[in-house]
Design a protein around this motif. Structure first.
Motif, PDB file in Angstrom:
ATOM      1  N   VAL A 110      45.043  44.538  45.857  1.00  0.00           N
ATOM      2  CA  VAL A 110      44.544  45.555  44.922  1.00  0.00           C
ATOM      3  C   VAL A 110      43.275  44.960  44.331  1.00  0.00           C
ATOM      4  CG1 VAL A 110      45.064  46.986  42.923  1.00  0.00           C
ATOM      5  CG2 VAL A 110      46.941  46.142  44.371  1.00  0.00           C
ATOM      6  N   PRO A 111      42.108  45.216  44.964  1.00  0.00           N
ATOM      7  CA  PRO A 111      40.866  44.620  44.463  1.00  0.00           C
ATOM      8  C   PRO A 111      40.359  45.461  43.288  1.00  0.00           C
ATOM      9  CG  PRO A 111      40.757  45.183  46.829  1.00  0.00           C
ATOM     10  CD  PRO A 111      41.894  45.928  46.222  1.00  0.00           C
ATOM     11  N   HIS A 112      40.138  44.822  42.140  1.00  0.00           N
ATOM     12  CA  HIS A 112      39.758  45.595  40.950  1.00  0.00           C
ATOM     13  C   HIS A 112      38.436  45.111  40.370  1.00  0.00           C
ATOM     14  CE1 HIS A 112      41.360  42.263  38.483  1.00  0.00           C
ATOM     15  NE2 HIS A 112      42.263  42.183  39.434  1.00  0.00           N
ATOM     16  N   TRP A 113      37.732  46.043  39.757  1.00  0.00           N
ATOM     17  CA  TRP A 113      36.386  45.815  39.184  1.00  0.00           C
ATOM     18  C   TRP A 113      36.330  46.655  37.912  1.00  0.00           C
ATOM     19  CZ3 TRP A 113      32.188  42.825  40.026  1.00  0.00           C
ATOM     20  CH2 TRP A 113      30.939  43.243  39.560  1.00  0.00           C
ATOM     21  N   GLY A 114      36.479  46.008  36.766  1.00  0.00           N
ATOM     22  CA  GLY A 114      36.565  46.774  35.516  1.00  0.00           C
ATOM     23  C   GLY A 114      37.758  47.707  35.580  1.00  0.00           C
ATOM     24  N   ASP A 115      37.542  48.984  35.299  1.00  0.00           N
ATOM     25  CA  ASP A 115      38.658  49.944  35.317  1.00  0.00           C
ATOM     26  C   ASP A 115      38.794  50.625  36.681  1.00  0.00           C
ATOM     27  OD1 ASP A 115      36.386  51.475  35.230  1.00  0.00           O
ATOM     28  OD2 ASP A 115      37.145  52.865  33.696  1.00  0.00           O
ATOM     29  N   LYS A 116      38.136  50.052  37.697  1.00  0.00           N
ATOM     30  CA  LYS A 116      38.158  50.672  39.027  1.00  0.00           C
ATOM     31  C   LYS A 116      38.890  49.808  40.051  1.00  0.00           C
ATOM     32  CE  LYS A 116      33.843  53.162  38.277  1.00  0.00           C
ATOM     33  NZ  LYS A 116      32.436  53.351  38.702  1.00  0.00           N
ATOM     34  N   VAL A 117      39.341  50.484  41.100  1.00  0.00           N
ATOM     35  CA  VAL A 117      40.033  49.821  42.206  1.00  0.00           C
ATOM     36  C   VAL A 117      39.322  50.181  43.509  1.00  0.00           C
ATOM     37  CG1 VAL A 117      42.151  50.035  43.581  1.00  0.00           C
ATOM     38  CG2 VAL A 117      42.297  49.550  41.136  1.00  0.00           C
ATOM     39  N   LEU A 118      39.273  49.230  44.417  1.00  0.00           N
ATOM     40  CA  LEU A 118      38.596  49.424  45.699  1.00  0.00           C
ATOM     41  C   LEU A 118      39.539  50.046  46.723  1.00  0.00           C
ATOM     42  CD1 LEU A 118      36.213  48.857  47.669  1.00  0.00           C
ATOM     43  CD2 LEU A 118      37.244  46.612  48.071  1.00  0.00           C
ATOM     44  N   LEU A 119      39.134  51.156  47.303  1.00  0.00           N
ATOM     45  CA  LEU A 119      39.871  51.752  48.422  1.00  0.00           C
ATOM     46  C   LEU A 119      38.973  51.827  49.647  1.00  0.00           C
ATOM     47  CD1 LEU A 119      41.759  54.741  46.711  1.00  0.00           C
ATOM     48  CD2 LEU A 119      42.607  52.424  47.173  1.00  0.00           C
ATOM     49  N   CYS A 120      39.618  51.813  50.826  1.00  0.00           N
ATOM     50  CA  CYS A 120      38.906  51.884  52.103  1.00  0.00           C
ATOM     51  C   CYS A 120      39.338  53.150  52.844  1.00  0.00           C
ATOM     52  CB  CYS A 120      39.247  50.667  52.969  1.00  0.00           C
ATOM     53  SG  CYS A 120      38.737  49.097  52.260  1.00  0.00           S
ATOM     54  N   LYS A 121      38.347  53.883  53.352  1.00  0.00           N
ATOM     55  CA  LYS A 121      38.630  55.081  54.153  1.00  0.00           C
ATOM     56  C   LYS A 121      38.818  54.645  55.595  1.00  0.00           C
ATOM     57  CE  LYS A 121      37.045  59.839  54.525  1.00  0.00           C
ATOM     58  NZ  LYS A 121      36.063  60.815  54.025  1.00  0.00           N
TER      59      LYS A 121
END
Lengths: 181, 181
Positions: free
Chosen positions: A50-61
């Motif tokens: 679960v890669p996170h950056w501030g209040d965001k999370v990284l998703l891959c299409k």
């Protein structure tokens, strides 16, 4: 990776039969009548982050089947020669080209009907620039409100994301342990 | 369960070759030149428990190879059709004939050189009477001082026991996550 029955012995090439082995085992196994090898079939691990950056999370299409075009956390099959955490980190590099620091184990989910165990680690992103590999159409950061819940590739991904955003509100990240049938 | 190379295709019986598959995969795989199946080899899970009774822990003396005659926590290979916790409970019944309640996931240990991941759960014993199966010579309770450290069958068992007794002193049981090379 599907689970078709074993038809031939991987050691000698003879046709196998499913029967109880002679060692007291109580489950039907693929047994070779020629060389007597017993071939076991066991669940395999999918490892990711679960890669996170501030209040965001990284998703891959996803650019591959299954679930082509759906969104996932970076994850894939654990390989021989690596730990669960090393596999999770490798997949995050391969699928997202992300820079990150690995954190704690966050979810352990048995997916019984497909014979898999999914293990996700939190990972702190060190950059919001990504360089996805061929398995990924697009790597993008999402706030909780932006998550495309109806376009998530796998149930363990949506479950892990829900736990992540819930824990983030409390500031306490636990270990989430579940079974999906 | 050892890992010998795959020699023949389990789908069609033809001799396989180890090569890079055509799908962009960067690892050598057993590929069938006849039916084009790609055969993956992945780590497998060993699941077990730390069954406790007061200040004691239940160990089983192995009646099978490997490590015949050495002491272990009840554990074995996870099977298709079960969760990690269900497999851990099953092994505790099979190897010790114990009555218990499953508790939290306690240790997750990658054992890289054998391609395994070991997962142990704490389990509260409901009785100190055991009925071990054929895989176990003897099932017995040990205090920390009584543990036969030089006669423990596997490193993940001794590591898990050390963490258990250390955590027990603090009254706080964590999740212990390690890799053994």
């Amino acid at each position: 990776m599907h689970r078709s029955p074993i038809k031939f012995c991987k050691d000698c090439g003879a046709a196998v039969v499913y029967r109880l082995p002679d060692d007291g085992d109580t489950k039907l196994r693929a047994v070779c009548p020629a060389c007597h090898a017993v071939h076991y079939e066991n669940p395999i691990n999918v490892v990711g982050t679960v890669p996170h950056w501030g209040d965001k999370v990284l998703l891959c299409k996803r650019n591959i089947e299954p679930r082509f075009g759906k969104w996932t956390l970076p994850a894939g099959f654990m390989e021989l020669g690596e730990s669960t955490a090393e596999g999770a980190a490798r997949e995050t590099v391969e699928e997202a080209g992300a820079q990150f620091e690995m954190q704690e184990l966050f979810s352990v989910m048995s997916v019984i009907h497909v014979g898999q165990v999914h293990l996700y680690y939190r990972a702190e992103l060190l950059s919001d620039v990504f360089d996805p590999g061929f398995e990924t159409i697009e790597a993008r950061l999402f706030t909780e409100a932006e998550i495309p819940w109806d376009e998530i590739a796998f149930r363990t991904v949506s479950q892990t994301l829900k736990h992540y955003f819930a824990d983030r509100k409390t500031g306490q990240f636990g270990l989430h342990h579940e079974s999906l049938v």
